[in-house]
Design a protein around this motif. Structure first.
Motif, mmCIF file in Angstrom:
data_model
loop_
_atom_site.group_PDB
_atom_site.id
_atom_site.type_symbol
_atom_site.label_atom_id
_atom_site.label_comp_id
_atom_site.label_asym_id
_atom_site.label_seq_id
_atom_site.Cartn_x
_atom_site.Cartn_y
_atom_site.Cartn_z
ATOM 1 N N ARG A 1 13.684 6.754 -5.239
ATOM 2 C CA ARG A 1 14.389 6.082 -6.332
ATOM 3 C C ARG A 1 13.433 5.196 -7.126
ATOM 4 O O ARG A 1 13.493 5.131 -8.357
ATOM 5 N N LEU A 2 12.534 4.528 -6.416
ATOM 6 C CA LEU A 2 11.555 3.675 -7.087
ATOM 7 C C LEU A 2 10.701 4.490 -8.043
ATOM 8 O O LEU A 2 10.485 4.092 -9.185
ATOM 9 N N ALA A 3 10.211 5.636 -7.597
ATOM 10 C CA ALA A 3 9.382 6.489 -8.450
ATOM 11 C C ALA A 3 10.146 6.961 -9.673
ATOM 12 O O ALA A 3 9.612 7.003 -10.789
ATOM 13 N N GLU A 4 11.426 7.300 -9.495
ATOM 14 C CA GLU A 4 12.251 7.738 -10.625
ATOM 15 C C GLU A 4 12.391 6.635 -11.660
ATOM 16 O O GLU A 4 12.299 6.868 -12.868
ATOM 17 N N LEU A 5 12.641 5.403 -11.187
ATOM 18 C CA LEU A 5 12.813 4.280 -12.105
ATOM 19 C C LEU A 5 11.524 3.956 -12.847
ATOM 20 O O LEU A 5 11.550 3.664 -14.050
ATOM 21 N N VAL A 6 10.400 4.015 -12.150
ATOM 22 C CA VAL A 6 9.123 3.729 -12.796
ATOM 23 C C VAL A 6 8.845 4.774 -13.869
ATOM 24 O O VAL A 6 8.425 4.454 -14.989
ATOM 25 N N ARG A 7 9.087 6.049 -13.565
ATOM 26 C CA ARG A 7 8.868 7.116 -14.552
ATOM 27 C C ARG A 7 9.760 6.906 -15.780
ATOM 28 O O ARG A 7 9.302 6.991 -16.917
ATOM 29 N N THR A 8 11.030 6.620 -15.545
ATOM 30 C CA THR A 8 11.961 6.413 -16.661
ATOM 31 C C THR A 8 11.519 5.237 -17.524
ATOM 32 O O THR A 8 11.545 5.310 -18.754
ATOM 33 N N THR A 9 11.091 4.163 -16.878
ATOM 34 C CA THR A 9 10.652 2.974 -17.618
ATOM 35 C C THR A 9 9.443 3.286 -18.484
ATOM 36 O O THR A 9 9.387 2.899 -19.649
ATOM 37 N N VAL A 10 8.477 3.995 -17.927
ATOM 38 C CA VAL A 10 7.271 4.347 -18.675
ATOM 39 C C VAL A 10 7.616 5.234 -19.858
ATOM 40 O O VAL A 10 7.146 5.021 -20.985
ATOM 41 N N THR B 1 0.829 -1.210 0.000
ATOM 42 C CA THR B 1 0.000 0.000 0.000
ATOM 43 C C THR B 1 0.860 1.255 0.000
ATOM 44 O O THR B 1 0.572 2.226 -0.717
ATOM 45 N N GLU B 2 1.932 1.250 0.792
ATOM 46 C CA GLU B 2 2.821 2.404 0.860
ATOM 47 C C GLU B 2 3.467 2.686 -0.499
ATOM 48 O O GLU B 2 3.554 3.841 -0.929
ATOM 49 N N ALA B 3 3.904 1.629 -1.182
ATOM 50 C CA ALA B 3 4.540 1.800 -2.485
ATOM 51 C C ALA B 3 3.557 2.375 -3.497
ATOM 52 O O ALA B 3 3.891 3.298 -4.264
#
Length: 302
Positions: A114-123, A16-18
């Motif tokens: 860092r997780l948010a940055e990686l998800v944005r870059t991947t998208v 949920t936090e993620a």
């Protein structure tokens, strides 16, 4: 385009936090989130439309690498990020078998950032593929997959459409193609095109045709069009020096592919040529839609 993000974690609090942090950080992308708490439910949730998978390594019925294996089969363009408590030194990276992923430790100071940055870059990288994608790509693919395109009677009817197109334009090759997520497939072909096999979408001319607002695209000479210069030699070997394609537009307004004619020499196409091919493409789409409605009626009676 809708960005679907799957978060896999057996810990409900961490999961949920993620999701909440990603929803906040990626609000401008308006992503759609799905969640799973084990390998089985993650596998069930994966579809060709999944853009990113964020997974814990330790799962009740497997591990994160098994999620990666399933993602590689079901949504090969999706990025996979290990977001885990497991020490990276304890993870056997040989299990990846060449799969590409990222690792983010949950307990790191900037873990969620860092997780948010990686998800944005991947998208963003997914939308910048070697070929352009329609803004309604997800909906377009759903429309395509709603039809049963393997029915022999339908394919025979579509063959007659390509025969008419080839005869009218005096060309040796014509085809009706569908553009799926990663490939171009041939439903009906005339002439040498009957020998063609499915090709990668990035090598296809038609993946550009489906973007046309006027639903028709002409290429007088593939060697002079910058979109196809790098593959013009292969196209010429296929007998494609010039091209015209008209889109098959479903009743929903979404395009499933085009009807195409190919010439071995440079050639200009007139407005009348474009209009005629569009009429044939509309007839082909009518046939596909009619067969789809007949199949639905038959199933309903059954």
């Amino acid at each position: 385009m809708t960005y679907r993000i799957l978060c896999v974690d057996p810990d409900e609090g961490d999961r949920t936090e993620a999701v909440e942090r990603l929803r906040e950080e990626l609000a401008d992308l308006d992503p759609v989130f799905q969640t799973a708490d084990d390998l089985a439910s993650a596998t069930e949730a994966l579809t060709q439309h999944t853009a990113v998978v964020v997974t814990e390594y330790d799962l009740p019925d497997g591990n994160g690498f098994q999620v990666i294996e399933q993602a590689n089969e079901r949504c090969p363009d999706a990025g996979v990020i290990l977001y885990t408590d497991t020490d990276p030194d304890l993870i056997d990276t040989a299990e990846l078998r060449g799969a590409v992923t990222e690792y983010v430790g949950k307990d790191s100071v900037f873990g969620t950032e860092r997780l948010a940055e990686l998800v944005r870059t991947t998208v963003e990288e997914r939308t910048q593929s070697s070929y352009p994608l329609p803004q309604t790509e997800d909906e377009r693919l759903a429309a395509l997959h709603s039809y049963d395109l393997d029915e022999p009677a339908l394919l025979d009817s579509l063959d007659r459409i390509t025969d008419l197109a080839a005869e009218h334009f005096d060309v040796e090759q014509a085809s009706i193609n569908i553009i799926s997520e990663h490939s171009q497939d041939f439903l009906a072909c005339y002439g040498r095109a009957e020998q063609w096999e499915s090709m990668d979408r990035e090598d296809s001319i038609c993946t550009f045709t489906i973007l046309e607002e006027d639903n028709v695209m002409t290429v007088p000479d593939v060697t002079e069009d910058p979109r196809f210069e790098s593959r013009s030699e292969t196209l010429i070997e296929m007998g494609i020096r010039s091209y015209m394609g008209a889109n098959l537009v479903a009743p929903s307004g979404l395009v499933i592919g085009p009807l195409c004619v190919y010439d071995t020499e440079p050639r200009s196409f007139s407005a009348a040529d474009e209009a005629y091919l569009q009429k044939l493409a509309a007839t082909a789409m009518d046939l596909i839609d009619l067969h789809g409605r007949l199949d639905a009626t038959t199933e309903g009676k059954g």
